[in-house]
Motif scaffolding. Structure first.
Motif, PDB file in Angstrom:
ATOM      1  N   TYR A  90       4.464  24.340 102.712  1.00  6.24           N
ATOM      2  CA  TYR A  90       3.132  25.676 102.516  1.00  6.24           C
ATOM      3  C   TYR A  90       2.090  24.805 101.513  1.00  6.24           C
ATOM      4  N   TYR A 103      11.331  31.483  99.876  1.00  6.60           N
ATOM      5  CA  TYR A 103      11.521  31.154 100.942  1.00  6.60           C
ATOM      6  C   TYR A 103      12.898  32.230 101.395  1.00  6.60           C
ATOM      7  N   ASP A 104      13.476  32.140 100.748  1.00 10.04           N
ATOM      8  CA  ASP A 104      15.484  33.397 100.835  1.00 10.04           C
ATOM      9  C   ASP A 104      14.850  34.500 100.934  1.00 10.04           C
ATOM     10  N   TYR A 141       9.616  22.982 105.520  1.00  9.14           N
ATOM     11  CA  TYR A 141       8.172  23.397 106.799  1.00  9.14           C
ATOM     12  C   TYR A 141       7.700  23.119 105.037  1.00  9.14           C
ATOM     13  N   THR A 179       6.881  22.923  99.161  1.00  4.36           N
ATOM     14  CA  THR A 179       8.378  22.365  99.339  1.00  4.36           C
ATOM     15  C   THR A 179       9.627  22.725  98.887  1.00  4.36           C
ATOM     16  N   TYR A 180      10.658  22.695  99.479  1.00  4.29           N
ATOM     17  CA  TYR A 180      12.070  22.317  98.681  1.00  4.29           C
ATOM     18  C   TYR A 180      13.045  21.602  99.941  1.00  4.29           C
ATOM     19  N   LYS A 200      12.422  35.265 102.404  1.00  4.98           N
ATOM     20  CA  LYS A 200      10.771  35.551 103.761  1.00  4.98           C
ATOM     21  C   LYS A 200       9.586  36.030 102.524  1.00  4.98           C
ATOM     22  N   ASP A 248      15.835  22.022 101.250  1.00  4.16           N
ATOM     23  CA  ASP A 248      16.262  23.016 102.522  1.00  4.16           C
ATOM     24  C   ASP A 248      15.176  23.432 103.557  1.00  4.16           C
ATOM     25  N   VAL A 249      14.488  23.099 102.795  1.00  6.83           N
ATOM     26  CA  VAL A 249      12.995  24.333 103.929  1.00  6.83           C
ATOM     27  C   VAL A 249      12.425  23.087 104.564  1.00  6.83           C
TER      28      VAL A 249
END
Length: 134
Positions: free
Chosen positions: A78, A116-117, A76, A70-71, A119, A73-74
């Motif tokens: 994973y 994530y950026d 979710y 995860t990060y 997707k 700004d995320v």
């Protein structure tokens, strides 16, 4: 901490006396720290203290864990579950399952990367990289 000879050994960050993370297989820092244990338990720590956190709505349940990502700004987490051959997408605030990713021909998924950026989710399994759109 800086010393005259470099850095010292540091200090324990986890301050909850009942928290044991000796079975940890992966961790991610996202403001809070999420720790994945080899038993499938995901723990959440904030300011060194263990928070109430559990994964809800997951079937089959998580009995082991390989990797967690995860990060900050995320929204979710994973989780790569090698045993059940899937990647689980969990809302990191509520702990609810959002989605699961798998492929029929997976044998033993061993690693994952999330872009994530863009997707995209990439999973390594037996010398093959699989790509999923998020």
């Amino acid at each position: 901490n800086q010393t005259q000879l470099g850095d010292d050994k540091g200090t324990p960050w986890i301050s909850s006396p009942d928290s044991v993370i000796s079975n940890a297989t992966s961790l991610a820092v996202a403001g809070d720290i999420f720790v994945l244990e080899n038993t499938g338990i995901v723990s959440k720590f904030s300011a060194g203290k263990k928070q109430d956190f559990g994964i809800q709505g997951l079937y089959p349940s998580l009995t082991s864990g390989t990797e967690l990502w995860t990060y900050a700004d995320v929204p979710y987490i994973y989780i790569l579950d090698q045993t059940s051959k899937r990647v689980i997408l969990v809302n990191k605030e509520q702990g609810t399952v959002v989605s699961q990713y798998t492929a029929e021909n997976w044998q033993s998924p061993s690693s994952m990367v999330v872009d994530y950026d863009a997707k995209k989710l990439y999973v390594l399994d037996s010398n093959t990289v699989y790509q999923f759109s998020l």
